[in-house]
Write a protein that holds these residues in place. Structure first.
Motif, mmCIF file in Angstrom:
data_model
loop_
_atom_site.group_PDB
_atom_site.id
_atom_site.type_symbol
_atom_site.label_atom_id
_atom_site.label_comp_id
_atom_site.label_asym_id
_atom_site.label_seq_id
_atom_site.Cartn_x
_atom_site.Cartn_y
_atom_site.Cartn_z
ATOM 1 N N LEU A 196 -3.759 44.992 -70.736
ATOM 2 C CA LEU A 196 -4.987 44.581 -70.041
ATOM 3 C C LEU A 196 -4.742 44.428 -68.547
ATOM 4 O O LEU A 196 -5.606 44.769 -67.731
ATOM 5 C CB LEU A 196 -5.523 43.279 -70.643
ATOM 6 N N ALA A 197 -3.568 43.927 -68.159
ATOM 7 C CA ALA A 197 -3.237 43.809 -66.741
ATOM 8 C C ALA A 197 -3.172 45.197 -66.102
ATOM 9 O O ALA A 197 -3.622 45.389 -64.963
ATOM 10 C CB ALA A 197 -1.919 43.075 -66.562
ATOM 11 N N GLY A 198 -2.639 46.169 -66.831
ATOM 12 C CA GLY A 198 -2.601 47.542 -66.324
ATOM 13 C C GLY A 198 -3.993 48.122 -66.139
ATOM 14 O O GLY A 198 -4.265 48.828 -65.159
ATOM 15 N N LEU A 199 -4.898 47.823 -67.077
ATOM 16 C CA LEU A 199 -6.285 48.281 -66.929
ATOM 17 C C LEU A 199 -6.954 47.655 -65.717
ATOM 18 O O LEU A 199 -7.678 48.327 -64.970
ATOM 19 C CB LEU A 199 -7.093 47.944 -68.188
ATOM 20 N N ASP A 200 -6.712 46.358 -65.509
ATOM 21 C CA ASP A 200 -7.274 45.684 -64.338
ATOM 22 C C ASP A 200 -6.768 46.319 -63.055
ATOM 23 O O ASP A 200 -7.538 46.546 -62.113
ATOM 24 C CB ASP A 200 -6.928 44.196 -64.351
ATOM 25 N N ALA A 245 -5.684 49.398 -62.644
ATOM 26 C CA ALA A 245 -6.280 50.727 -62.514
ATOM 27 C C ALA A 245 -7.711 50.628 -61.990
ATOM 28 O O ALA A 245 -8.131 51.452 -61.159
ATOM 29 C CB ALA A 245 -6.245 51.451 -63.850
ATOM 30 N N ASP A 246 -8.454 49.626 -62.450
ATOM 31 C CA ASP A 246 -9.820 49.420 -61.956
ATOM 32 C C ASP A 246 -9.818 49.098 -60.470
ATOM 33 O O ASP A 246 -10.666 49.582 -59.716
ATOM 34 C CB ASP A 246 -10.519 48.298 -62.724
ATOM 35 N N ALA A 256 -11.558 51.463 -57.661
ATOM 36 C CA ALA A 256 -12.575 50.933 -56.754
ATOM 37 C C ALA A 256 -12.180 51.172 -55.300
ATOM 38 O O ALA A 256 -13.024 51.530 -54.471
ATOM 39 C CB ALA A 256 -12.785 49.443 -57.010
ATOM 40 N N ALA A 257 -10.900 51.008 -54.984
ATOM 41 C CA ALA A 257 -10.434 51.249 -53.614
ATOM 42 C C ALA A 257 -10.592 52.726 -53.252
ATOM 43 O O ALA A 257 -11.000 53.058 -52.123
ATOM 44 C CB ALA A 257 -8.984 50.816 -53.476
ATOM 45 N N ALA A 258 -10.297 53.617 -54.193
ATOM 46 C CA ALA A 258 -10.447 55.056 -53.927
ATOM 47 C C ALA A 258 -11.910 55.425 -53.724
ATOM 48 O O ALA A 258 -12.241 56.235 -52.839
ATOM 49 C CB ALA A 258 -9.855 55.857 -55.078
ATOM 50 N N LEU A 259 -12.816 54.833 -54.496
ATOM 51 C CA LEU A 259 -14.244 55.114 -54.326
ATOM 52 C C LEU A 259 -14.753 54.591 -52.989
ATOM 53 O O LEU A 259 -15.567 55.246 -52.330
ATOM 54 C CB LEU A 259 -15.039 54.499 -55.486
#
Length: 92
Positions: free
Chosen positions: A55-59, A61-62, A66-69
């Protein structure tokens, strides 16, 4: 192995309340055996460490997505005439 629960058929004299009481009595009298069969608990906390790291890895990645967008968004210094984002010849 015989089951501790009596067979119940339509038309038996045993009511649902009586059957429920018998089931609960059976569980209560064999509770120690049930606990022994389960053994000791092996997990101390929730969520498990493997799930927690997933779950920490998913967070993370999110956050990166978001930074890339945000980096792809138009910045205010790009103000000016821009092409419209639709092909007018298709809509005609």
């Amino acid at each position: 192995m015989a089951t501790p629960y009596p067979a119940q058929h339509h038309g038996d004299a045993m009511t649902t309340t009586t059957a429920t009481a018998q089931h609960l009595r059976t569980i209560a009298t064999t509770w120690g055996d049930l606990e022994d069969a389960l053994g000791a608990a092996t997990q101390a906390g929730w969520p498990p460490v493997s799930l927690r790291s997933y779950l920490a890895g998913l967070d993370q990645a999110d956050i990166e997505e978001a930074a890339a967008l945000r980096a792809m968004e138009r910045s205010p210094d790009q103000i000016g005439q821009r092409p419209i984002p639709i092909r007018l010849d298709i809509t005609d």
